[in-house]
Write a protein that holds these residues in place. Structure first.
Motif, mmCIF file in Angstrom:
data_model
loop_
_atom_site.group_PDB
_atom_site.id
_atom_site.type_symbol
_atom_site.label_atom_id
_atom_site.label_comp_id
_atom_site.label_asym_id
_atom_site.label_seq_id
_atom_site.Cartn_x
_atom_site.Cartn_y
_atom_site.Cartn_z
ATOM 1 N N ASN A 174 0.835 -1.215 0.000
ATOM 2 C CA ASN A 174 0.000 0.000 0.000
ATOM 3 C C ASN A 174 0.859 1.248 0.000
ATOM 4 N N LEU A 175 1.969 1.227 0.737
ATOM 5 C CA LEU A 175 2.879 2.380 0.741
ATOM 6 C C LEU A 175 3.479 2.602 -0.651
ATOM 7 N N ILE A 176 3.766 1.516 -1.357
ATOM 8 C CA ILE A 176 4.282 1.610 -2.730
ATOM 9 C C ILE A 176 3.215 2.225 -3.630
ATOM 10 N N LYS A 177 2.008 1.685 -3.544
ATOM 11 C CA LYS A 177 0.911 2.135 -4.398
ATOM 12 C C LYS A 177 0.577 3.607 -4.149
ATOM 13 N N GLU A 178 0.582 4.018 -2.887
ATOM 14 C CA GLU A 178 0.233 5.394 -2.533
ATOM 15 C C GLU A 178 1.423 6.349 -2.624
ATOM 16 N N LYS A 179 2.602 5.809 -2.927
ATOM 17 C CA LYS A 179 3.828 6.599 -3.073
ATOM 18 C C LYS A 179 4.096 7.469 -1.846
ATOM 19 N N LYS A 180 3.896 6.864 -0.666
ATOM 20 C CA LYS A 180 4.123 7.577 0.593
ATOM 21 C C LYS A 180 5.585 7.482 1.000
ATOM 22 N N GLU A 181 6.069 8.538 1.609
ATOM 23 C CA GLU A 181 7.433 8.540 2.126
ATOM 24 C C GLU A 181 7.454 7.776 3.446
ATOM 25 N N VAL A 182 8.525 7.012 3.653
ATOM 26 C CA VAL A 182 8.666 6.226 4.868
ATOM 27 C C VAL A 182 9.995 6.525 5.548
ATOM 28 N N GLU A 183 10.046 6.151 6.797
ATOM 29 C CA GLU A 183 11.266 6.241 7.592
ATOM 30 C C GLU A 183 11.600 4.815 8.009
ATOM 31 N N ILE A 184 12.823 4.378 7.734
ATOM 32 C CA ILE A 184 13.267 3.055 8.136
ATOM 33 C C ILE A 184 14.439 3.203 9.091
ATOM 34 N N LYS A 185 14.249 2.703 10.298
ATOM 35 C CA LYS A 185 15.313 2.684 11.304
ATOM 36 C C LYS A 185 15.990 1.320 11.196
ATOM 37 N N LEU A 186 17.305 1.345 11.077
ATOM 38 C CA LEU A 186 18.058 0.107 10.926
ATOM 39 C C LEU A 186 18.596 -0.363 12.274
ATOM 40 N N MET A 187 18.927 -1.627 12.353
ATOM 41 C CA MET A 187 19.492 -2.203 13.571
ATOM 42 C C MET A 187 20.809 -1.509 13.930
ATOM 43 N N SER A 188 21.481 -0.938 12.943
ATOM 44 C CA SER A 188 22.736 -0.219 13.160
ATOM 45 C C SER A 188 22.505 1.180 13.736
ATOM 46 N N ASP A 189 21.237 1.538 13.934
ATOM 47 C CA ASP A 189 20.804 2.840 14.436
ATOM 48 C C ASP A 189 20.801 3.922 13.355
ATOM 49 N N ASP A 190 21.088 3.562 12.099
ATOM 50 C CA ASP A 190 20.978 4.507 10.991
ATOM 51 C C ASP A 190 19.503 4.701 10.658
ATOM 52 N N LEU A 191 19.201 5.833 10.053
ATOM 53 C CA LEU A 191 17.847 6.157 9.647
ATOM 54 C C LEU A 191 17.869 6.481 8.163
ATOM 55 N N VAL A 192 17.027 5.816 7.386
ATOM 56 C CA VAL A 192 16.920 6.111 5.957
ATOM 57 C C VAL A 192 15.477 6.500 5.659
ATOM 58 N N MET A 193 15.323 7.453 4.738
ATOM 59 C CA MET A 193 13.994 7.938 4.380
ATOM 60 C C MET A 193 13.853 7.979 2.868
ATOM 61 N N GLY A 194 12.659 7.760 2.415
ATOM 62 C CA GLY A 194 12.360 7.813 0.997
ATOM 63 C C GLY A 194 11.049 7.121 0.706
ATOM 64 N N LYS A 195 10.793 6.898 -0.561
ATOM 65 C CA LYS A 195 9.594 6.177 -0.991
ATOM 66 C C LYS A 195 9.996 4.763 -1.357
ATOM 67 N N VAL A 196 9.146 3.813 -0.973
ATOM 68 C CA VAL A 196 9.421 2.418 -1.286
ATOM 69 C C VAL A 196 9.148 2.208 -2.773
ATOM 70 N N LEU A 197 10.155 1.746 -3.483
ATOM 71 C CA LEU A 197 10.030 1.497 -4.922
ATOM 72 C C LEU A 197 9.503 0.090 -5.176
ATOM 73 N N TRP A 198 10.069 -0.884 -4.457
ATOM 74 C CA TRP A 198 9.631 -2.275 -4.567
ATOM 75 C C TRP A 198 10.090 -3.046 -3.342
ATOM 76 N N GLN A 199 9.545 -4.256 -3.203
ATOM 77 C CA GLN A 199 9.950 -5.156 -2.130
ATOM 78 C C GLN A 199 9.977 -6.582 -2.663
ATOM 79 N N ASP A 200 10.809 -7.385 -2.050
ATOM 80 C CA ASP A 200 10.774 -8.824 -2.290
ATOM 81 C C ASP A 200 10.953 -9.507 -0.941
#
Length: 70
Positions: A16-42
């Motif tokens: 749904n986030l891909i379809k709606e082209k919503k921006e997301v925040e992903i917190k990594l286990m390394s404590d890094d933070l990445v932001m953007g729109k989800v292009l695809w997933q597998d």
């Protein structure tokens, strides 16, 4: 290799986030933070594209959490 389960609520949420082209925040286990729109997933990765059109491949096992930006 496990099959990609599109029936899981987490998979549907990301789709749904891909379809709606919503921006997301992903917190990594390394404590890094990445932001953007989800292009695809597998079954192994999520691909984000940022506002510079730069793609980032994030391994699912590296994710602490993913949330839509408000």
């Amino acid at each position: 290799m496990t099959e990609f389960d599109t029936g899981l609520p987490s998979t549907r949420m990301v789709q749904n986030l891909i379809k709606e082209k919503k921006e997301v925040e992903i917190k990594l286990m390394s404590d890094d933070l990445v932001m953007g729109k989800v292009l695809w997933q597998d079954q192994h990765c999520i691909c984000l594209v940022d506002h510079y059109d730069q793609s980032t491949l994030v391994w699912r096992q590296a994710i602490a959490y993913l949330k839509p930006k408000v």
